[in-house]
Design a protein around this motif. Sequence first.
Motif, short mmCIF file in Angstrom:
data_model
loop_
_atom_site.label_atom_id
_atom_site.label_comp_id
_atom_site.label_asym_id
_atom_site.label_seq_id
_atom_site.Cartn_x
_atom_site.Cartn_y
_atom_site.Cartn_z
N PHE A 183 81.58 28.88 60.32
CA PHE A 183 81.25 27.63 59.65
C PHE A 183 82.54 26.83 59.52
N VAL A 184 82.47 25.55 59.83
CA VAL A 184 83.62 24.66 59.67
C VAL A 184 83.17 23.50 58.80
N GLY A 185 83.88 23.30 57.71
CA GLY A 185 83.51 22.24 56.79
C GLY A 185 82.12 22.43 56.20
N GLY A 186 81.72 23.69 56.05
CA GLY A 186 80.40 24.00 55.51
C GLY A 186 79.27 23.88 56.51
N LYS A 187 79.58 23.47 57.74
CA LYS A 187 78.57 23.30 58.78
C LYS A 187 78.62 24.47 59.76
N LEU A 188 77.45 24.92 60.15
CA LEU A 188 77.36 26.02 61.10
C LEU A 188 77.82 25.56 62.48
N VAL A 189 78.86 26.23 63.01
CA VAL A 189 79.29 25.99 64.38
C VAL A 189 78.53 26.94 65.29
N GLY A 190 78.35 28.18 64.82
CA GLY A 190 77.56 29.14 65.57
C GLY A 190 78.25 30.47 65.74
N ALA A 191 77.71 31.22 66.67
CA ALA A 191 78.26 32.52 67.02
C ALA A 191 79.33 32.31 68.10
N MET A 192 79.71 33.36 68.75
CA MET A 192 80.78 33.32 69.75
C MET A 192 80.53 32.24 70.80
#
Length: 124
Positions: free
Chosen positions: A91-100
Amino acid sequence: MHYQTDSWGSYMSTRSTNGDPMERIERLASESAVVIFSISTCCMCHAIKRLFCGMGVNPTVYELDEDPRGKEIEKALMSLLGASSAVPVVFVGGKLVGAMDGVMASHINGSLVPLLKEAGALWL
């Protein structure tokens, strides 16, 4: 890297009033600029942690295998991702970026660095 252990204890004490693992994930993900849910023995998790450290980012890392209720969080992450493998999850800035795959795709297409800058995790 900042390995988080204190918050796990607070999770244990608040579980009876806040038992939803998804709520817990949302709260933990919003507490730091970059949050990684990991398993300490996972090679993909290690690679993601090295990627961020190599970029000069100091992520907060939650090692799910070091928490007695980590399996609940892992199941919630699998549900969130719609995948059979839950870690690593970023998570970046509370937002899901995802898995690998999501993190690497963002890194390769150039969208990860602006996201890190916007979250205050990267200054250059």
